[in-house]
Each structure stands twice: as structure tokens, then as C-alpha cells.
Design a protein around this motif. Structure first.
Motif, PDB file in Angstrom:
ATOM      1  N   GLN A 120      63.573  87.151  62.518  1.00  0.00           N
ATOM      2  CA  GLN A 120      63.767  88.482  61.947  1.00  0.00           C
ATOM      3  C   GLN A 120      65.123  88.596  61.260  1.00  0.00           C
ATOM      4  OE1 GLN A 120      61.651  91.058  61.661  1.00  0.00           O
ATOM      5  NE2 GLN A 120      60.084  89.729  62.521  1.00  0.00           N
ATOM      6  N   VAL A 121      66.148  88.044  61.879  1.00  0.00           N
ATOM      7  CA  VAL A 121      67.486  88.124  61.290  1.00  0.00           C
ATOM      8  C   VAL A 121      67.562  87.264  60.039  1.00  0.00           C
ATOM      9  CG1 VAL A 121      69.911  87.541  61.680  1.00  0.00           C
ATOM     10  CG2 VAL A 121      68.627  88.746  63.430  1.00  0.00           C
ATOM     11  N   LEU A 122      67.008  86.081  60.086  1.00  0.00           N
ATOM     12  CA  LEU A 122      67.077  85.193  58.923  1.00  0.00           C
ATOM     13  C   LEU A 122      66.205  85.679  57.773  1.00  0.00           C
ATOM     14  CD1 LEU A 122      67.177  81.676  60.606  1.00  0.00           C
ATOM     15  CD2 LEU A 122      69.067  83.026  59.704  1.00  0.00           C
ATOM     16  N   ALA A 123      65.197  86.489  58.067  1.00  0.00           N
ATOM     17  CA  ALA A 123      64.327  86.997  57.014  1.00  0.00           C
ATOM     18  C   ALA A 123      64.975  88.122  56.221  1.00  0.00           C
ATOM     19  CB  ALA A 123      63.013  87.488  57.622  1.00  0.00           C
ATOM     20  N   SER A 124      65.973  88.799  56.785  1.00  0.00           N
ATOM     21  CA  SER A 124      66.613  89.907  56.077  1.00  0.00           C
ATOM     22  C   SER A 124      67.526  89.377  54.975  1.00  0.00           C
ATOM     23  CB  SER A 124      67.407  90.771  57.060  1.00  0.00           C
ATOM     24  OG  SER A 124      68.473  90.025  57.584  1.00  0.00           O
ATOM     25  N   ASP A 125      67.668  90.173  53.912  1.00  0.00           N
ATOM     26  CA  ASP A 125      68.522  89.792  52.781  1.00  0.00           C
ATOM     27  C   ASP A 125      69.959  90.196  53.056  1.00  0.00           C
ATOM     28  OD1 ASP A 125      66.419  88.753  51.316  1.00  0.00           O
ATOM     29  OD2 ASP A 125      65.915  90.711  50.470  1.00  0.00           O
ATOM     30  N   CYS A 126      70.888  89.339  52.687  1.00  0.00           N
ATOM     31  CA  CYS A 126      72.309  89.609  52.883  1.00  0.00           C
ATOM     32  C   CYS A 126      72.982  89.796  51.540  1.00  0.00           C
ATOM     33  CB  CYS A 126      72.990  88.452  53.611  1.00  0.00           C
ATOM     34  SG  CYS A 126      72.681  88.457  55.368  1.00  0.00           S
ATOM     35  N   SER A 127      73.852  90.810  51.470  1.00  0.00           N
ATOM     36  CA  SER A 127      74.622  91.030  50.251  1.00  0.00           C
ATOM     37  C   SER A 127      76.114  90.892  50.504  1.00  0.00           C
ATOM     38  CB  SER A 127      74.319  92.412  49.673  1.00  0.00           C
ATOM     39  OG  SER A 127      74.644  93.399  50.624  1.00  0.00           O
ATOM     40  N   THR A 128      76.518  90.755  51.762  1.00  0.00           N
ATOM     41  CA  THR A 128      77.941  90.630  52.077  1.00  0.00           C
ATOM     42  C   THR A 128      78.219  89.272  52.713  1.00  0.00           C
ATOM     43  OG1 THR A 128      77.695  91.547  54.286  1.00  0.00           O
ATOM     44  CG2 THR A 128      78.107  93.114  52.505  1.00  0.00           C
ATOM     45  N   LEU A 129      79.478  88.904  52.647  1.00  0.00           N
ATOM     46  CA  LEU A 129      79.895  87.631  53.230  1.00  0.00           C
ATOM     47  C   LEU A 129      79.805  87.675  54.752  1.00  0.00           C
ATOM     48  CD1 LEU A 129      81.069  84.829  52.703  1.00  0.00           C
ATOM     49  CD2 LEU A 129      83.340  85.849  52.826  1.00  0.00           C
ATOM     50  N   GLU A 130      80.076  88.841  55.340  1.00  0.00           N
ATOM     51  CA  GLU A 130      80.008  88.988  56.794  1.00  0.00           C
ATOM     52  C   GLU A 130      78.584  88.766  57.303  1.00  0.00           C
ATOM     53  OE1 GLU A 130      80.526  92.621  59.875  1.00  0.00           O
ATOM     54  OE2 GLU A 130      82.090  92.402  58.364  1.00  0.00           O
ATOM     55  N   CYS A 131      77.610  89.283  56.594  1.00  0.00           N
ATOM     56  CA  CYS A 131      76.213  89.111  56.986  1.00  0.00           C
ATOM     57  C   CYS A 131      75.802  87.640  56.867  1.00  0.00           C
ATOM     58  CB  CYS A 131      75.326  89.993  56.120  1.00  0.00           C
ATOM     59  SG  CYS A 131      73.575  89.848  56.485  1.00  0.00           S
ATOM     60  N   ALA A 132      76.235  87.000  55.795  1.00  0.00           N
ATOM     61  CA  ALA A 132      75.899  85.585  55.611  1.00  0.00           C
ATOM     62  C   ALA A 132      76.546  84.727  56.692  1.00  0.00           C
ATOM     63  CB  ALA A 132      76.339  85.127  54.231  1.00  0.00           C
ATOM     64  N   GLY A 133      77.768  85.060  57.069  1.00  0.00           N
ATOM     65  CA  GLY A 133      78.439  84.322  58.130  1.00  0.00           C
ATOM     66  C   GLY A 133      77.741  84.520  59.469  1.00  0.00           C
ATOM     67  N   GLY A 134      77.273  85.740  59.709  1.00  0.00           N
ATOM     68  CA  GLY A 134      76.536  86.010  60.938  1.00  0.00           C
ATOM     69  C   GLY A 134      75.240  85.233  60.989  1.00  0.00           C
TER      70      GLY A 134
END
Length: 98
Positions: free
Chosen positions: A46-60
């Protein structure tokens, strides 16, 4: 008296009918491990399926991906139970105290 009699006969019947080669502890730990593994996979997907637009989200996401592959430590016996040190006994009371 009825409750006591019922409990007695239920216990006797359970001892007669209960399977002899069934390890309840092992079965429970296996089911728990499977449930944890399935839950971990669902959360990671579920977490990997969500789209990230920030560097913090990508790092998480990257950290979660790394942690998802590692094996979690098992909880077998508490550290307090593994201690070989006997429990210290209290000092004897002095004679003057009775």
C-alpha cells in the motif's frame, strides 16, 4: 454444585477426546508469524503503491523497502527469563529485632 459437576465432566471429556500429538504453542506461533508476514506485505504494498512528490516521502519509501526485506527479531523468551543469576535472598533479621 451444577457448575462444579459440569466443569468436572467437561474436563474429563476434553482429556479423553483431545488430540495427543497436537502442539498448541507451535501452531499459535506459526499462525502469528504468518499473520505478521501477511500484514507486513499488505502495508508495504500500500505504501509503495502511493505516488510521492516530495523527497521525504521518497526517502520513507526507500527505508520501508529496505526494512521490508529484513527479518524481524523473534520473541521467544524474555530477557528476564534467560538470566542464570539466582534471586538474592533477604538478609536474616538480627536477633535484637525478634
Amino acid at each position: 454444585m451444577f457448575v462444579l459437576r459440569s466443569a468436572f465432566w467437561l474436563t474429563v471429556m476434553f482429556l479423553i477426546i483431545a488430540p495427543k500429538d497436537f502442539d498448541l504453542g507451535k501452531t499459535a506461533s506459526d499462525a502469528s508469524a504468518e499473520a505478521l508476514k501477511a500484514g507486513q506485505q499488505v502495508i508495504v504494498s500500500q505504501v509503495l503503491a502511493s505516488d510521492c512528490s516530495t523527497l521525504e516521502c521518497a526517502g520513507g519509501k526507500a527505508a520501508l523497502t529496505v526494512l521490508a526485506g529484513s527479518k524481524l527479531p523473534s520473541v521467544d523468551t524474555p530477557m528476564q527469563m534467560t538470566s542464570n543469576t539466582p534471586v538474592p535472598l533477604p538478609r536474616p533479621r538480627p536477633d535484637r529485632m525478634g
